[in-house]
Design a protein around this motif. Sequence first.
Motif, PDB file in Angstrom:
ATOM      1  N   ASN A 152       0.834  -1.203   0.000  1.00 21.68           N
ATOM      2  CA  ASN A 152       0.000   0.000   0.000  1.00 21.68           C
ATOM      3  C   ASN A 152       0.864   1.246   0.000  1.00 21.68           C
ATOM      4  N   ILE A 153       0.246   2.347  -0.390  1.00 20.55           N
ATOM      5  CA  ILE A 153       0.841   3.673  -0.261  1.00 20.55           C
ATOM      6  C   ILE A 153      -0.190   4.530   0.447  1.00 20.55           C
ATOM      7  N   LEU A 154       0.250   5.202   1.504  1.00 16.47           N
ATOM      8  CA  LEU A 154      -0.669   5.995   2.316  1.00 16.47           C
ATOM      9  C   LEU A 154      -0.192   7.439   2.403  1.00 16.47           C
ATOM     10  N   LEU A 155      -1.139   8.337   2.430  1.00 15.93           N
ATOM     11  CA  LEU A 155      -0.873   9.738   2.730  1.00 15.93           C
ATOM     12  C   LEU A 155      -1.860  10.118   3.827  1.00 15.93           C
ATOM     13  N   LEU A 156      -1.320  10.370   5.024  1.00 18.18           N
ATOM     14  CA  LEU A 156      -2.143  10.694   6.185  1.00 18.18           C
ATOM     15  C   LEU A 156      -1.834  12.113   6.646  1.00 18.18           C
ATOM     16  N   ASP A 157      -2.784  12.704   7.369  1.00 15.88           N
ATOM     17  CA  ASP A 157      -2.528  14.037   7.909  1.00 15.88           C
ATOM     18  C   ASP A 157      -1.860  13.916   9.282  1.00 15.88           C
ATOM     19  N   SER A 158      -1.641  15.037   9.940  1.00 12.91           N
ATOM     20  CA  SER A 158      -0.914  15.048  11.209  1.00 12.91           C
ATOM     21  C   SER A 158      -1.711  14.430  12.359  1.00 12.91           C
ATOM     22  N   GLU A 159      -2.958  14.093  12.114  1.00  8.81           N
ATOM     23  CA  GLU A 159      -3.774  13.416  13.125  1.00  8.81           C
ATOM     24  C   GLU A 159      -3.973  11.938  12.781  1.00  8.81           C
ATOM     25  N   GLY A 160      -3.356  11.495  11.692  1.00  9.09           N
ATOM     26  CA  GLY A 160      -3.470  10.088  11.301  1.00  9.09           C
ATOM     27  C   GLY A 160      -4.687   9.789  10.446  1.00  9.09           C
ATOM     28  N   LYS A 161      -5.371  10.824   9.988  1.00  8.25           N
ATOM     29  CA  LYS A 161      -6.554  10.616   9.137  1.00  8.25           C
ATOM     30  C   LYS A 161      -6.116  10.518   7.677  1.00  8.25           C
ATOM     31  N   ARG A 162      -6.796   9.664   6.936  1.00 12.44           N
ATOM     32  CA  ARG A 162      -6.456   9.402   5.536  1.00 12.44           C
ATOM     33  C   ARG A 162      -6.761  10.596   4.646  1.00 12.44           C
ATOM     34  N   ILE A 163      -5.760  10.944   3.837  1.00 12.61           N
ATOM     35  CA  ILE A 163      -5.958  11.926   2.771  1.00 12.61           C
ATOM     36  C   ILE A 163      -6.059  11.166   1.458  1.00 12.61           C
ATOM     37  N   ALA A 164      -5.109  10.261   1.239  1.00  9.75           N
ATOM     38  CA  ALA A 164      -5.130   9.414   0.041  1.00  9.75           C
ATOM     39  C   ALA A 164      -4.510   8.070   0.411  1.00  9.75           C
ATOM     40  N   ALA A 165      -5.023   7.014  -0.187  1.00 11.69           N
ATOM     41  CA  ALA A 165      -4.467   5.679   0.075  1.00 11.69           C
ATOM     42  C   ALA A 165      -4.790   4.765  -1.093  1.00 11.69           C
ATOM     43  N   LYS A 166      -3.853   3.896  -1.382  1.00 10.54           N
ATOM     44  CA  LYS A 166      -4.057   2.847  -2.386  1.00 10.54           C
ATOM     45  C   LYS A 166      -3.567   1.549  -1.776  1.00 10.54           C
ATOM     46  N   TYR A 167      -4.429   0.545  -1.776  1.00 11.03           N
ATOM     47  CA  TYR A 167      -4.067  -0.776  -1.270  1.00 11.03           C
ATOM     48  C   TYR A 167      -3.959  -1.735  -2.443  1.00 11.03           C
ATOM     49  N   PHE A 168      -2.877  -2.514  -2.451  1.00 14.49           N
ATOM     50  CA  PHE A 168      -2.633  -3.444  -3.549  1.00 14.49           C
ATOM     51  C   PHE A 168      -2.545  -4.886  -3.051  1.00 14.49           C
ATOM     52  N   SER A 169      -3.072  -5.141  -1.874  1.00 17.97           N
ATOM     53  CA  SER A 169      -2.933  -6.450  -1.253  1.00 17.97           C
ATOM     54  C   SER A 169      -4.228  -6.811  -0.545  1.00 17.97           C
ATOM     55  N   ASP A 170      -4.460  -8.097  -0.395  1.00 24.39           N
ATOM     56  CA  ASP A 170      -5.644  -8.569   0.328  1.00 24.39           C
ATOM     57  C   ASP A 170      -5.381  -8.695   1.828  1.00 24.39           C
TER      58      ASP A 170
END
Length: 176
Positions: A8-26
Amino acid sequence: DLCPSVKNILLLDSEGKRIAAKYFSDDWPTNNAKDAFEKTVFTKTQKTNARTEADIVMFENKIVVFKFVQDLHFYVTGGEDENELILATVLQGFFDAVGILLRGNVDKKEALENLDLILMCLDEVVDGGIVLETDANSIAGKVASHSIDSGAPLSEQTISQALATAREHFTRSLLR
């Protein structure tokens, strides 16, 4: 199996909330599992100082490479057998491409205003878990060429946009 892959690739804010995410695994079959992983990875890394260079942590049998800038936290996750240097290169390519696309204004507000560019950037870096590109200039160039309003007058386009528009028109003329 021989290709480098990303879970996966994650982009989170300073509070840990998702801004953008892509998951490539089950590995995370539900949205709740994804949210739980994001909270766990954020909690585990938020006390570190990964602002100047990427840092690496291993947990839940996964390697997580991460880097922070302003109020954004960038993460790339790979399997326990994945090469850390490749994951770090993927992270740096994504990180730098976002910086180019946001013209150096890498913060939560800009990221949310340009979420389309960030999501296209994710698509250019990794497809189905397979690493496609790690060169930030190439990634940003492809994203910029996809997002251009080619109908805008040339005088209102940046040089790279104008070149991409010209390239597009030239390609179309060759295909006729």
